[in-house]
Design an enzyme around this catalytic site. Structure first.
Site, PDB file in Angstrom:
ATOM      1  N   TYR A 124     -15.592  -4.786   7.825  1.00 16.83           N
ATOM      2  CA  TYR A 124     -14.185  -4.336   7.849  1.00 16.83           C
ATOM      3  C   TYR A 124     -13.543  -4.729   9.182  1.00 16.83           C
ATOM      4  CZ  TYR A 124     -10.496  -0.661   8.196  1.00 16.83           C
ATOM      5  OH  TYR A 124      -9.322   0.041   8.353  1.00 16.83           O
ATOM      6  N   GLY A 151      -0.492   4.825  -0.662  1.00 10.50           N
ATOM      7  CA  GLY A 151      -1.645   5.270   0.117  1.00 10.50           C
ATOM      8  C   GLY A 151      -1.332   6.401   1.087  1.00 10.50           C
ATOM      9  N   LEU A 152      -2.333   6.748   1.876  1.00 19.06           N
ATOM     10  CA  LEU A 152      -2.193   7.828   2.862  1.00 19.06           C
ATOM     11  C   LEU A 152      -1.004   7.578   3.794  1.00 19.06           C
ATOM     12  CD1 LEU A 152      -3.363  10.258   4.532  1.00 19.06           C
ATOM     13  CD2 LEU A 152      -4.834   8.602   5.681  1.00 19.06           C
ATOM     14  N   VAL A 153      -0.929   6.378   4.329  1.00 19.77           N
ATOM     15  CA  VAL A 153       0.176   6.052   5.247  1.00 19.77           C
ATOM     16  C   VAL A 153       1.411   5.616   4.464  1.00 19.77           C
ATOM     17  CG1 VAL A 153       0.942   4.488   7.067  1.00 19.77           C
ATOM     18  CG2 VAL A 153      -1.393   5.370   7.105  1.00 19.77           C
ATOM     19  N   GLY A 181       0.831  -1.215   0.000  1.00 22.05           N
ATOM     20  CA  GLY A 181       0.000   0.000   0.000  1.00 22.05           C
ATOM     21  C   GLY A 181       0.860   1.257   0.000  1.00 22.05           C
ATOM     22  N   TRP A 235     -22.317  15.641   7.393  1.00 22.23           N
ATOM     23  CA  TRP A 235     -23.192  14.533   7.800  1.00 22.23           C
ATOM     24  C   TRP A 235     -23.415  14.492   9.310  1.00 22.23           C
ATOM     25  CZ3 TRP A 235     -20.752   9.722   4.908  1.00 22.23           C
ATOM     26  CH2 TRP A 235     -20.849   9.933   3.515  1.00 22.23           C
ATOM     27  N   ARG A 274     -14.048  11.857  17.739  1.00 20.30           N
ATOM     28  CA  ARG A 274     -13.038  11.023  17.103  1.00 20.30           C
ATOM     29  C   ARG A 274     -11.647  11.487  17.544  1.00 20.30           C
ATOM     30  NH1 ARG A 274     -16.929   8.645  16.164  1.00 20.30           N
ATOM     31  NH2 ARG A 274     -17.735   7.734  14.220  1.00 20.30           N
TER      32      ARG A 274
HETATM   33  P1  NAP Z   1      -5.245   4.148   1.566  1.00 22.86           P
HETATM   34  O1  NAP Z   1      -4.756   5.527   1.501  1.00 22.86           O
HETATM   35  O2  NAP Z   1      -6.592   3.829   1.032  1.00 22.86           O
HETATM   36  O3  NAP Z   1      -4.175   3.226   0.852  1.00 22.86           O
HETATM   37  C1  NAP Z   1      -4.416   1.878   0.751  1.00 22.86           C
HETATM   38  C2  NAP Z   1      -3.372   1.245  -0.132  1.00 22.86           C
HETATM   39  O4  NAP Z   1      -3.688  -0.143  -0.218  1.00 22.86           O
HETATM   40  C3  NAP Z   1      -3.335   1.825  -1.531  1.00 22.86           C
HETATM   41  O5  NAP Z   1      -2.049   2.321  -1.757  1.00 22.86           O
HETATM   42  C4  NAP Z   1      -3.610   0.631  -2.440  1.00 22.86           C
HETATM   43  O6  NAP Z   1      -2.657   0.480  -3.461  1.00 22.86           O
HETATM   44  C5  NAP Z   1      -3.419  -0.553  -1.517  1.00 22.86           C
HETATM   45  N1  NAP Z   1      -4.339  -1.608  -1.920  1.00 22.86           N
HETATM   46  C6  NAP Z   1      -5.697  -1.609  -1.852  1.00 22.86           C
HETATM   47  N2  NAP Z   1      -6.172  -2.725  -2.397  1.00 22.86           N
HETATM   48  C7  NAP Z   1      -5.091  -3.441  -2.846  1.00 22.86           C
HETATM   49  C8  NAP Z   1      -4.936  -4.680  -3.502  1.00 22.86           C
HETATM   50  N3  NAP Z   1      -5.994  -5.434  -3.826  1.00 22.86           N
HETATM   51  N4  NAP Z   1      -3.678  -5.093  -3.790  1.00 22.86           N
HETATM   52  C9  NAP Z   1      -2.615  -4.327  -3.478  1.00 22.86           C
HETATM   53  N5  NAP Z   1      -2.690  -3.159  -2.841  1.00 22.86           N
HETATM   54  C10 NAP Z   1      -3.923  -2.715  -2.529  1.00 22.86           C
HETATM   55  O7  NAP Z   1      -5.214   3.583   3.069  1.00 22.86           O
HETATM   56  P2  NAP Z   1      -4.555   4.246   4.356  1.00 22.86           P
HETATM   57  O8  NAP Z   1      -5.537   5.223   4.866  1.00 22.86           O
HETATM   58  O9  NAP Z   1      -3.145   4.640   4.057  1.00 22.86           O
HETATM   59  O10 NAP Z   1      -4.564   3.014   5.359  1.00 22.86           O
HETATM   60  C11 NAP Z   1      -3.370   2.324   5.688  1.00 22.86           C
HETATM   61  C12 NAP Z   1      -3.671   1.287   6.743  1.00 22.86           C
HETATM   62  O11 NAP Z   1      -4.100   1.932   7.944  1.00 22.86           O
HETATM   63  C13 NAP Z   1      -4.791   0.341   6.355  1.00 22.86           C
HETATM   64  O12 NAP Z   1      -4.446  -0.969   6.740  1.00 22.86           O
HETATM   65  C14 NAP Z   1      -5.996   0.825   7.142  1.00 22.86           C
HETATM   66  O13 NAP Z   1      -6.886  -0.228   7.433  1.00 22.86           O
HETATM   67  C15 NAP Z   1      -5.328   1.379   8.385  1.00 22.86           C
HETATM   68  N6  NAP Z   1      -6.080   2.464   9.041  1.00 22.86           N
HETATM   69  C16 NAP Z   1      -6.446   3.579   8.332  1.00 22.86           C
HETATM   70  C17 NAP Z   1      -7.134   4.612   8.975  1.00 22.86           C
HETATM   71  C18 NAP Z   1      -7.526   5.878   8.268  1.00 22.86           C
HETATM   72  O14 NAP Z   1      -8.183   6.722   8.901  1.00 22.86           O
HETATM   73  N7  NAP Z   1      -7.149   6.082   7.019  1.00 22.86           N
HETATM   74  C19 NAP Z   1      -7.426   4.493  10.335  1.00 22.86           C
HETATM   75  C20 NAP Z   1      -7.024   3.349  11.025  1.00 22.86           C
HETATM   76  C21 NAP Z   1      -6.338   2.343  10.361  1.00 22.86           C
HETATM   77  P3  NAP Z   1      -2.718   1.205  -4.902  1.00 22.86           P
HETATM   78  O15 NAP Z   1      -2.746   2.672  -4.613  1.00 22.86           O
HETATM   79  O16 NAP Z   1      -1.489   0.760  -5.577  1.00 22.86           O
HETATM   80  O17 NAP Z   1      -3.991   0.717  -5.549  1.00 22.86           O
HETATM   81  P1  GDP Z   2     -15.447   6.297  11.365  1.00 24.00           P
HETATM   82  O1  GDP Z   2     -14.552   7.007  12.346  1.00 24.00           O
HETATM   83  O2  GDP Z   2     -14.986   4.922  11.060  1.00 24.00           O
HETATM   84  O3  GDP Z   2     -16.889   6.351  11.768  1.00 24.00           O
HETATM   85  O4  GDP Z   2     -15.367   6.999   9.974  1.00 24.00           O
HETATM   86  P2  GDP Z   2     -15.397   8.463   9.362  1.00 24.00           P
HETATM   87  O5  GDP Z   2     -14.025   8.950   9.148  1.00 24.00           O
HETATM   88  O6  GDP Z   2     -16.249   8.283   8.163  1.00 24.00           O
HETATM   89  O7  GDP Z   2     -16.086   9.455  10.410  1.00 24.00           O
HETATM   90  C1  GDP Z   2     -17.437   9.444  10.565  1.00 24.00           C
HETATM   91  C2  GDP Z   2     -17.969  10.584  11.413  1.00 24.00           C
HETATM   92  O8  GDP Z   2     -17.830  11.839  10.746  1.00 24.00           O
HETATM   93  C3  GDP Z   2     -19.458  10.356  11.620  1.00 24.00           C
HETATM   94  O9  GDP Z   2     -19.859  10.876  12.873  1.00 24.00           O
HETATM   95  C4  GDP Z   2     -20.067  11.172  10.484  1.00 24.00           C
HETATM   96  O10 GDP Z   2     -21.412  11.577  10.754  1.00 24.00           O
HETATM   97  C5  GDP Z   2     -19.124  12.384  10.469  1.00 24.00           C
HETATM   98  N1  GDP Z   2     -19.119  13.073   9.171  1.00 24.00           N
HETATM   99  C6  GDP Z   2     -19.553  14.336   8.930  1.00 24.00           C
HETATM  100  N2  GDP Z   2     -19.445  14.642   7.636  1.00 24.00           N
HETATM  101  C7  GDP Z   2     -18.901  13.556   7.031  1.00 24.00           C
HETATM  102  C8  GDP Z   2     -18.521  13.281   5.689  1.00 24.00           C
HETATM  103  O11 GDP Z   2     -18.666  14.080   4.766  1.00 24.00           O
HETATM  104  N3  GDP Z   2     -17.965  12.060   5.437  1.00 24.00           N
HETATM  105  C9  GDP Z   2     -17.765  11.149   6.423  1.00 24.00           C
HETATM  106  N4  GDP Z   2     -17.197   9.976   6.119  1.00 24.00           N
HETATM  107  N5  GDP Z   2     -18.133  11.360   7.706  1.00 24.00           N
HETATM  108  C10 GDP Z   2     -18.687  12.559   8.006  1.00 24.00           C
END
Ligand code: NAP
Ligand code: GDP
Length: 309
Positions: free
Chosen positions: A133, A12-14, A9, A198, A205
């Site tokens: 998930y 991605g974001l991370v 990944g 929303w 959070r």
């Molecule tokens: P992201 O920005 O959506 O990036 C996800 C990456 O996973 C992308 O680079 C994508 O690769 C890769 N990926 C998705 N499907 C794939 C597949 N079938 N095969 C190979 N690569 C694949 O996610 P992120 O937000 O950085 O999240 C990173 C980790 O942190 C994840 O495990 C997530 O569950 C965890 N996490 C995220 C959050 C959050 O708020 N974002 C919070 C808690 C935990 P390509 O770009 O090459 O397609």
């Molecule tokens: P969660 O932390 O896994 O629930 O995921 P989210 O990052 O989607 O955060 C959700 C919270 O943000 C909920 O309380 C939503 O009602 C609020 N929220 C407000 N506006 C938005 C929006 O435009 N998109 C999302 N995803 N959440 C929103």
């Protein structure tokens, strides 16, 4: 021979925050990690490179906010359980000794005594909005523990709270709250329409900046060797209403904010206990949320429209 770490990944974001010669990354177009043969090919290829594979940081996942999680439950379950199962098993088969797997605070039970600690993952069902998930991710914890026990590998998991930062996915329907708010506020500012948010604004959070997550999880790869996952969190809660206030300020938005009460609030709160990482890294300074959002907004404005959305 030099050593390298594979970041799954990596775009991605991370994943994008692991920069420099230590890291090797492949796109999902080259290796689809849901496919066992692709994952085995990736690790096999790495064995013939002129460096030694020294670890895996497994960030790849199918990720989304409350909208995406409710709409695509089947995909969120299948993609995540397949990616984790394949990456961890293939790493083991190819003699990788050190691996970090990404979980999320969504894995925790909905009805549980707060704050959330690393010991409470399996104490009850997760929130209905993201249960597919969450259960798939929970199995990452089970697999890591099983592999440590049977094979004696230094595999471990991190549990970050809501992550944000440059290079996020700014999809307004299926993305996480902060990137969605930034994108929607931008559209409202440019179009003169209302900025639609929303839910009630009351849910709470905890947010962590993507650069902090990358630094901390690299530290975990190098220094942590326990079966219990480790929460990555500032443990500072903020309401969605206050978050909207920061976004409005940083985007210099002067228009109206409209609250859509028919849209989901999701889980009310998920306050986490960060004492484990704090005890291990007492001097670590998390990026303050205002600074992180400022940097994210600047990145968004500088890169629009060439952003993920
Ligand atoms: P992201 O920005 O959506 O990036 C996800 C990456 O996973 C992308 O680079 C994508 O690769 C890769 N990926 C998705 N499907 C794939 C597949 N079938 N095969 C190979 N690569 C694949 O996610 P992120 O937000 O950085 O999240 C990173 C980790 O942190 C994840 O495990 C997530 O569950 C965890 N996490 C995220 C959050 C959050 O708020 N974002 C919070 C808690 C935990 P390509 O770009 O090459 O397609
Ligand atoms: P969660 O932390 O896994 O629930 O995921 P989210 O990052 O989607 O955060 C959700 C919270 O943000 C909920 O309380 C939503 O009602 C609020 N929220 C407000 N506006 C938005 C929006 O435009 N998109 C999302 N995803 N959440 C929103």
């Amino acid at each position: 021979m030099s050593k390298k770490i594979v970041v799954t990944g990596g775009n991605g974001l991370v994943g994008s925050q692991f920069e420099g010669n230590d890291y090797i990354k492949y796109s999902s177009k080259l290796f689809d990690l849901r496919n066992t043969n692709h994952v085995d090919s990736m690790f096999r290829k790495l064995q013939y490179e002129p460096f030694r594979l020294d670890g895996v940081i497994h960030t790849a996942a199918k990720v989304g906010g409350v909208g995406g999680n409710m709409k695509y439950k089947g995909e969120f379950f299948y993609d995540n359980i397949m990616m984790n199962t394949n990456v961890i098993e293939s790493a083991r088969k190819h003699n990788v000794k050190n691996l970090v797997c990404f979980l999320s605070t969504c894995v925790f039970p909905d009805d549980v005594e707060y704050p959330l600690t690393e010991k409470k993952i399996h104490l009850g069902p997760p929130h209905k909005s993201n249960d597919a998930y969450a259960y798939a991710k929970r199995m990452g914890d089970i697999q890591i523990r099983a592999y440590r026990e049977q094979y004696g590998l230094n595999y471990k998991s991190v549990i970050p709270t809501n992550i944000y930062g440059p290079n996020d996915n700014f999809d307004v329907e299926n993305g996480h709250v902060l990137p969605s708010l930034i994108h929607k506020c931008f559209i409202a500012r440019e179009s003169g329409n209302d900025f639609e948010v929303w839910g009630s604004g009351k849910p709470l959070r905890e947010f962590i900046f993507n650069k902090d997550v990358a630094e901390l999880s690299r530290w975990v790869l190098d220094n942590y060797n326990e079966d219990e996952p480790i929460i990555l969190s500032t443990s500072e809660e903020i309401s969605i209403k206050d978050l909207v206030g920061i976004v409005v300020d940083e985007m210099n938005y002067k228009g109206k904010v409209k609250w859509l009460s028919d849209k989901p609030d999701g889980q009310f709160r998920k306050p986490s206990d960060n004492s484990k990482i704090k005890n291990l890294l007492p001097k670590y300074k998390f990026t303050p949320i205002e600074d992180g959002i400022r940097e994210t907004v600047k990145w968004f404005e500088d890169n629009y429209p060439n952003i993920r959305k």
